[in-house]
Design a protein around this motif. Structure first.
Motif, mmCIF file in Angstrom:
data_model
loop_
_atom_site.group_PDB
_atom_site.id
_atom_site.type_symbol
_atom_site.label_atom_id
_atom_site.label_comp_id
_atom_site.label_asym_id
_atom_site.label_seq_id
_atom_site.Cartn_x
_atom_site.Cartn_y
_atom_site.Cartn_z
ATOM 1 N N TRP A 29 0.860 -1.180 0.000
ATOM 2 C CA TRP A 29 0.000 0.000 0.000
ATOM 3 C C TRP A 29 0.907 1.245 0.000
ATOM 4 N N LEU A 32 -0.517 4.759 1.206
ATOM 5 C CA LEU A 32 -0.830 4.748 2.636
ATOM 6 C C LEU A 32 0.453 4.684 3.464
ATOM 7 N N ARG A 73 -9.551 -4.899 4.542
ATOM 8 C CA ARG A 73 -9.602 -3.563 5.136
ATOM 9 C C ARG A 73 -8.253 -3.255 5.771
ATOM 10 N N ASN A 89 -8.445 2.407 3.511
ATOM 11 C CA ASN A 89 -8.503 2.097 2.084
ATOM 12 C C ASN A 89 -9.962 2.018 1.653
ATOM 13 N N CYS A 91 -12.905 0.003 0.587
ATOM 14 C CA CYS A 91 -13.277 -1.409 0.747
ATOM 15 C C CYS A 91 -14.365 -1.833 -0.232
ATOM 16 N N PRO A 99 -7.815 1.070 -5.013
ATOM 17 C CA PRO A 99 -7.984 0.729 -3.601
ATOM 18 C C PRO A 99 -7.450 1.810 -2.669
ATOM 19 N N GLU A 100 -6.545 2.663 -3.180
ATOM 20 C CA GLU A 100 -6.028 3.780 -2.400
ATOM 21 C C GLU A 100 -6.493 5.075 -3.063
ATOM 22 N N VAL A 107 -5.092 11.239 0.972
ATOM 23 C CA VAL A 107 -4.504 10.089 1.658
ATOM 24 C C VAL A 107 -3.937 10.515 3.011
#
Length: 203
Positions: A29, A32, A73, A89, A91, A99-100, A107
């Motif tokens: 990720w 993130l 998640r 993220n 879901c 997804p991001e 973010v």
């Protein structure tokens, strides 16, 4: 959490425990991770005894989305795997959704908010603190007005730690997220620099 509410048991079905949450794999990720690294700088500056927060993946038991993406998640968690609050993220992905979030400011705001909720709820303390007003701050766009909330402020600056101020309406931006070290009182700022030198092996 009651795992039975997520598992359908019928004749011939064996109950299986749900998958355990696990730390996110490095690079899984990236957006993130980058945002959490920024937030962890503020954590190190203001709570020097606290280990960095991590990204924790809670595997989903739901089937893959139509696009083939899983619905795991991702949470901002303490190093021991405890967390509080919402995932950071997306879901419930529609086909083609990332997804991001794409926007780095979004973010950072989402991760900072999740980190604050985890720290506040699990350590039972306001974090981070405005040194001027001695109250907790919140992630908001720079220039947010009094009692503005993210997404409703009309402000579109970078994500900052924002203080509501006193009853006189003197709300203000405390610091960009990731730069709280520069706002520390002199004694704490010197102690922080001394600790950094010791960790780096410098005199």
């Amino acid at each position: 959490m009651n795992h039975f509410s997520y598992v359908g048991l019928g004749p011939g079905d064996d109950w299986r425990p749900p998958p355990e949450p696990r730390p996110a794999e490095p690079g899984q990720w990236p957006k993130l991770e980058a945002a959490l690294a920024v937030v962890n700088r503020d954590l190190a500056a203001t709570l020097p005894g606290q280990d960095p927060l991590i990204l924790l993946v809670a595997p989903s038991e739901e089937p893959l989305s139509p696009s083939g993406m899983d619905r795991d998640r991702v949470y901002v968690a303490m190093p021991d795997g405890r967390w509080h609050g919402n995932p950071v993220n997306a879901c419930d992905l529609e086909e083609g959704d990332p997804p991001e979030p794409d926007d780095p400011a979004t973010v950072l705001a989402v991760v900072a908010d999740a980190a604050q909720e985890t720290i506040t709820e699990l350590l039972w303390q306001a974090w981070p603190i405005c040194w001027e007003h001695k109250i907790g701050t919140h992630p908001r766009p720079a220039g947010t007005g009094y009692d503005g909330y993210q997404g409703e402020t009309g402000a579109d600056g970078p994500t900052v730690w924002w203080c509501r101020g006193s009853r006189d309406g003197d709300c203000h931006d405390v610091s960009p997220v990731g730069e709280l070290a520069s706002t520390l009182p002199g004694k704490q700022r010197r102690a922080l620099r001394r600790g950094e030198r010791e960790r780096d092996g410098r005199p």
